[in-house]
Design a protein around this motif. Structure first.
Motif, PDB file in Angstrom:
ATOM      1  N   LYS A  52      28.324  24.927  40.057  1.00  0.00           N
ATOM      2  CA  LYS A  52      28.807  26.275  39.718  1.00  0.00           C
ATOM      3  C   LYS A  52      28.035  27.341  40.512  1.00  0.00           C
ATOM      4  CE  LYS A  52      30.146  25.008  34.987  1.00  0.00           C
ATOM      5  NZ  LYS A  52      29.801  25.147  33.550  1.00  0.00           N
ATOM      6  N   ALA A  53      26.728  27.110  40.670  1.00  0.00           N
ATOM      7  CA  ALA A  53      25.903  28.045  41.444  1.00  0.00           C
ATOM      8  C   ALA A  53      26.322  28.061  42.906  1.00  0.00           C
ATOM      9  CB  ALA A  53      24.428  27.663  41.311  1.00  0.00           C
ATOM     10  N   ILE A  54      26.590  26.888  43.463  1.00  0.00           N
ATOM     11  CA  ILE A  54      27.022  26.798  44.865  1.00  0.00           C
ATOM     12  C   ILE A  54      28.333  27.553  45.056  1.00  0.00           C
ATOM     13  CG2 ILE A  54      27.793  25.200  46.669  1.00  0.00           C
ATOM     14  CD1 ILE A  54      25.825  23.128  45.431  1.00  0.00           C
ATOM     15  N   ALA A  55      29.215  27.440  44.074  1.00  0.00           N
ATOM     16  CA  ALA A  55      30.497  28.152  44.150  1.00  0.00           C
ATOM     17  C   ALA A  55      30.285  29.659  44.182  1.00  0.00           C
ATOM     18  CB  ALA A  55      31.375  27.764  42.964  1.00  0.00           C
ATOM     19  N   LEU A  56      29.243  30.143  43.509  1.00  0.00           N
ATOM     20  CA  LEU A  56      28.958  31.584  43.474  1.00  0.00           C
ATOM     21  C   LEU A  56      28.400  32.096  44.800  1.00  0.00           C
ATOM     22  CD1 LEU A  56      27.281  31.875  39.937  1.00  0.00           C
ATOM     23  CD2 LEU A  56      29.570  32.667  40.588  1.00  0.00           C
ATOM     24  N   LEU A  57      27.904  31.182  45.641  1.00  0.00           N
ATOM     25  CA  LEU A  57      27.271  31.591  46.906  1.00  0.00           C
ATOM     26  C   LEU A  57      28.289  31.975  47.979  1.00  0.00           C
ATOM     27  CD1 LEU A  57      24.450  28.895  47.023  1.00  0.00           C
ATOM     28  CD2 LEU A  57      24.129  31.352  46.708  1.00  0.00           C
ATOM     29  N   GLY A  58      29.527  31.606  47.761  1.00  0.00           N
ATOM     30  CA  GLY A  58      30.557  31.994  48.720  1.00  0.00           C
ATOM     31  C   GLY A  58      30.394  31.297  50.058  1.00  0.00           C
ATOM     32  N   ASN A  59      30.369  32.077  51.142  1.00  0.00           N
ATOM     33  CA  ASN A  59      30.390  31.530  52.508  1.00  0.00           C
ATOM     34  C   ASN A  59      29.002  31.376  53.119  1.00  0.00           C
ATOM     35  OD1 ASN A  59      33.244  31.394  52.550  1.00  0.00           O
ATOM     36  ND2 ASN A  59      33.340  33.591  53.025  1.00  0.00           N
ATOM     37  N   LEU A  60      28.015  31.098  52.333  1.00  0.00           N
ATOM     38  CA  LEU A  60      26.666  30.870  52.863  1.00  0.00           C
ATOM     39  C   LEU A  60      26.707  29.672  53.805  1.00  0.00           C
ATOM     40  CD1 LEU A  60      23.945  32.296  52.270  1.00  0.00           C
ATOM     41  CD2 LEU A  60      23.382  30.386  50.771  1.00  0.00           C
ATOM     42  N   ASP A  61      26.205  29.833  55.015  1.00  0.00           N
ATOM     43  CA  ASP A  61      26.328  28.804  56.058  1.00  0.00           C
ATOM     44  C   ASP A  61      25.255  27.727  55.874  1.00  0.00           C
ATOM     45  OD1 ASP A  61      27.177  27.431  58.272  1.00  0.00           O
ATOM     46  OD2 ASP A  61      26.023  28.655  59.683  1.00  0.00           O
ATOM     47  N   VAL A  62      25.454  26.902  54.863  1.00  0.00           N
ATOM     48  CA  VAL A  62      24.479  25.862  54.540  1.00  0.00           C
ATOM     49  C   VAL A  62      25.196  24.746  53.778  1.00  0.00           C
ATOM     50  CG1 VAL A  62      23.804  26.925  52.337  1.00  0.00           C
ATOM     51  CG2 VAL A  62      22.180  25.457  53.545  1.00  0.00           C
ATOM     52  N   ASN A  63      24.710  23.521  53.943  1.00  0.00           N
ATOM     53  CA  ASN A  63      25.273  22.389  53.211  1.00  0.00           C
ATOM     54  C   ASN A  63      24.375  22.000  52.042  1.00  0.00           C
ATOM     55  OD1 ASN A  63      27.594  22.071  54.724  1.00  0.00           O
ATOM     56  ND2 ASN A  63      26.691  20.562  56.113  1.00  0.00           N
ATOM     57  N   PHE A  64      24.961  21.258  51.111  1.00  0.00           N
ATOM     58  CA  PHE A  64      24.211  20.726  49.971  1.00  0.00           C
ATOM     59  C   PHE A  64      24.452  19.214  49.913  1.00  0.00           C
ATOM     60  CE2 PHE A  64      24.919  25.152  49.127  1.00  0.00           C
ATOM     61  CZ  PHE A  64      23.724  25.584  48.567  1.00  0.00           C
ATOM     62  N   ILE A  65      23.404  18.457  50.190  1.00  0.00           N
ATOM     63  CA  ILE A  65      23.509  16.998  50.167  1.00  0.00           C
ATOM     64  C   ILE A  65      23.025  16.513  48.807  1.00  0.00           C
ATOM     65  CG2 ILE A  65      22.630  14.846  51.161  1.00  0.00           C
ATOM     66  CD1 ILE A  65      22.374  16.358  53.842  1.00  0.00           C
ATOM     67  N   ILE A  66      23.888  15.802  48.098  1.00  0.00           N
ATOM     68  CA  ILE A  66      23.574  15.329  46.745  1.00  0.00           C
ATOM     69  C   ILE A  66      23.672  13.811  46.716  1.00  0.00           C
ATOM     70  CG2 ILE A  66      24.241  15.397  44.313  1.00  0.00           C
ATOM     71  CD1 ILE A  66      25.385  18.189  44.780  1.00  0.00           C
ATOM     72  N   VAL A  67      22.557  13.159  46.407  1.00  0.00           N
ATOM     73  CA  VAL A  67      22.537  11.698  46.293  1.00  0.00           C
ATOM     74  C   VAL A  67      22.852  11.346  44.842  1.00  0.00           C
ATOM     75  CG1 VAL A  67      21.205   9.591  46.631  1.00  0.00           C
ATOM     76  CG2 VAL A  67      20.801  11.574  48.120  1.00  0.00           C
ATOM     77  N   ALA A  68      24.041  10.781  44.631  1.00  0.00           N
ATOM     78  CA  ALA A  68      24.499  10.470  43.273  1.00  0.00           C
ATOM     79  C   ALA A  68      25.297   9.169  43.298  1.00  0.00           C
ATOM     80  CB  ALA A  68      25.385  11.599  42.728  1.00  0.00           C
ATOM     81  N   LYS A  69      25.014   8.292  42.361  1.00  0.00           N
ATOM     82  CA  LYS A  69      25.746   7.040  42.262  1.00  0.00           C
ATOM     83  C   LYS A  69      27.236   7.313  42.020  1.00  0.00           C
ATOM     84  CE  LYS A  69      21.885   4.559  40.087  1.00  0.00           C
ATOM     85  NZ  LYS A  69      21.442   3.881  38.835  1.00  0.00           N
ATOM     86  N   LYS A  70      28.044   6.335  42.357  1.00  0.00           N
ATOM     87  CA  LYS A  70      29.473   6.443  42.045  1.00  0.00           C
ATOM     88  C   LYS A  70      29.741   5.850  40.663  1.00  0.00           C
ATOM     89  CE  LYS A  70      31.321   6.588  46.746  1.00  0.00           C
ATOM     90  NZ  LYS A  70      32.158   5.907  47.765  1.00  0.00           N
ATOM     91  N   ASN A  71      28.957   6.326  39.688  1.00  0.00           N
ATOM     92  CA  ASN A  71      29.203   5.950  38.296  1.00  0.00           C
ATOM     93  C   ASN A  71      30.113   7.007  37.666  1.00  0.00           C
ATOM     94  OD1 ASN A  71      27.478   8.121  38.035  1.00  0.00           O
ATOM     95  ND2 ASN A  71      25.811   6.975  37.094  1.00  0.00           N
ATOM     96  N   ALA A  72      30.289   6.946  36.360  1.00  0.00           N
ATOM     97  CA  ALA A  72      31.208   7.881  35.698  1.00  0.00           C
ATOM     98  C   ALA A  72      30.792   9.325  35.942  1.00  0.00           C
ATOM     99  CB  ALA A  72      31.269   7.580  34.199  1.00  0.00           C
ATOM    100  N   TYR A  73      29.496   9.621  35.804  1.00  0.00           N
ATOM    101  CA  TYR A  73      29.034  10.995  35.998  1.00  0.00           C
ATOM    102  C   TYR A  73      29.128  11.396  37.473  1.00  0.00           C
ATOM    103  CZ  TYR A  73      26.043  15.144  35.793  1.00  0.00           C
ATOM    104  OH  TYR A  73      25.549  16.426  35.893  1.00  0.00           O
ATOM    105  N   GLY A  74      28.746  10.490  38.361  1.00  0.00           N
ATOM    106  CA  GLY A  74      28.820  10.784  39.791  1.00  0.00           C
ATOM    107  C   GLY A  74      30.240  11.056  40.244  1.00  0.00           C
ATOM    108  N   ASN A  75      31.197  10.290  39.735  1.00  0.00           N
ATOM    109  CA  ASN A  75      32.601  10.507  40.083  1.00  0.00           C
ATOM    110  C   ASN A  75      33.119  11.821  39.501  1.00  0.00           C
ATOM    111  OD1 ASN A  75      32.748   8.110  41.521  1.00  0.00           O
ATOM    112  ND2 ASN A  75      33.388   6.920  39.736  1.00  0.00           N
ATOM    113  N   TYR A  76      32.636  12.152  38.297  1.00  0.00           N
ATOM    114  CA  TYR A  76      33.007  13.429  37.675  1.00  0.00           C
ATOM    115  C   TYR A  76      32.518  14.600  38.541  1.00  0.00           C
ATOM    116  CZ  TYR A  76      32.214  17.474  34.623  1.00  0.00           C
ATOM    117  OH  TYR A  76      32.144  18.734  34.109  1.00  0.00           O
ATOM    118  N   LEU A  77      31.304  14.490  39.070  1.00  0.00           N
ATOM    119  CA  LEU A  77      30.755  15.548  39.920  1.00  0.00           C
ATOM    120  C   LEU A  77      31.557  15.689  41.211  1.00  0.00           C
ATOM    121  CD1 LEU A  77      26.921  14.863  39.581  1.00  0.00           C
ATOM    122  CD2 LEU A  77      28.242  16.657  38.454  1.00  0.00           C
ATOM    123  N   ARG A  78      31.940  14.563  41.786  1.00  0.00           N
ATOM    124  CA  ARG A  78      32.731  14.600  43.017  1.00  0.00           C
ATOM    125  C   ARG A  78      34.073  15.306  42.775  1.00  0.00           C
ATOM    126  NH1 ARG A  78      29.253  10.367  43.334  1.00  0.00           N
ATOM    127  NH2 ARG A  78      28.563   9.666  45.394  1.00  0.00           N
TER     128      ARG A  78
END
Length: 348
Positions: free
Chosen positions: A194-220
């Motif tokens: 939600k915070a990243i969405a508020l940043l708009g067009n900030l020229d930066v990436n966010f790398i998130i290491v998350a398993k492809k479990n139920a929560y990880g898939n929900y985040l994706r």
């Protein structure tokens, strides 16, 4: 020649998952093997279906037969009400704050742990915060709980062509923030997205290491619905590539709403990278002045801090000056020595 006293070590949480408790167990095993104070016997269980149920049965009924009256030290909260000569370790009580996330653990800690605690000589907590949680939820004397902090996993990057190529493929030569271990609800990644969405067009990436479990898939799925094209999810990275990612990141974001200790900010510090962390007690206890704190319940506050870090990267150096002292405070050598001292005092 004096015969060494036999001490059993409960390794029932080492089943190849390489979660925090397994890493903890293996790191301390390494420290114990470097000493000749005890005749150390390490007890493992076989991998099987319904492992959690089998582990409970093994700890309760098989382990007492194996150890008899000898001292058994458990690197986890697993023990037996039928062993009077034991020490257990409690890493966190997160199941009480997130019972739906940890249903099996919730019932285990609610109904079985009080019995195991009563039959234990000591209970080890991995932080002062965890000790306060133990005293909050269980009727146990203060001096029965001993704090032995974790060690920090000191990472290093060994440069090689494959990892360099993979790093370039992931990062795309664009500045990035990194988040590690984002696989469970208490990691609070929804607020981060939600915070990243508020940043708009900030020229930066966010790398998130998350398993492809139920929560990880929900985040994706959540990132997709928010239209966050600058969020890159990784299911798994090797330790060497992870070291490179930490090293090159602008900042490590670790805004969990609950932790018993928290490895990633110390891992990041070992690669000279500052962390943005939740303003919770355990983070203050472990990191002191060596991190940037934020109200992790507020996406607006998180977004504001991320933007400030991105625009003023030169100010991050002021947090790095204490990294050496921080990492020297939390070593596996220190943790191992404290475990040995506790065992000696218990035996004597």
């Amino acid at each position: 020649m004096k015969q060494l006293k036999k001490v059993f070590f409960n390794m029932s949480m080492t089943n190849g998952s390489f979660n925090g408790v397994e890493i903890y167990s293996l790191k301390l095993k390494d420290q114990i093997l470097q000493t000749k104070i005890f005749n150390a016997v390490f007890l493992y269980i076989k991998r099987t279906r319904f492992l959690s149920v089998y582990r409970l049965f093994w700890n309760f009924f098989i382990m007492p037969i194996l150890v008899r009256r000898q001292l058994v030290y458990s690197f986890s909260s697993h023990g037996s009400p039928f062993i009077k000569n034991q020490i257990i370790t409690i890493h966190d009580l997160i199941c009480f704050s997130f019972p739906a996330q940890h249903k099996f653990q919730f019932y285990y800690f609610k109904y079985f742990i009080p019995i195991i605690i009563k039959s234990s000589k000591k209970v080890v907590a991995i932080s002062e915060f965890t000790k306060s949680e133990i005293l909050k939820y269980y009727d146990i004397p203060n001096d029965k709980v001993v704090v032995i902090h974790n060690g920090a996993n000191r990472l290093r990057y060994d440069e090689n062509e494959d990892d360099e190529d993979e790093f370039l493929k992931i990062s795309g030569n664009i500045p990035f923030f990194i988040t590690v271990g984002a696989s469970y609800i208490h990691k609070n990644i929804e607020n981060q997205l939600k915070a990243i969405a508020l940043l708009g067009n900030l020229d930066v990436n966010f790398i998130i290491v998350a398993k492809k479990n139920a929560y990880g898939n929900y985040l994706r799925q959540m990132a997709k619905e928010l239209g966050l094209k600058n969020v890159i999810f990784l299911h798994y990275v090797s330790e060497n590539l992870l070291s490179k990612l930490y090293k090159e990141a602008i900042c490590n974001i670790y805004i969990s709403s609950y932790e018993g200790f928290g490895f990633p900010p110390l891992e990041a510090a070992s690669m000279n990278t500052v962390s943005l962390v939740s303003k919770i007690e355990v983070m203050k206890e472990i990191l002191g002045d060596n991190a940037i704190f934020v109200d992790s319940s507020s996406p607006q506050s998180i977004a504001s801090q991320i933007k400030a870090i991105y625009l003023n990267r030169n100010k991050l150096d002021m947090y790095k000056s204490g990294f050496d002292d921080l990492l020297n405070k939390f070593t596996w050598e220190n943790a191992g020595k404290n475990v040995m001292n506790l065992i000696e005092n218990t035996i004597n």
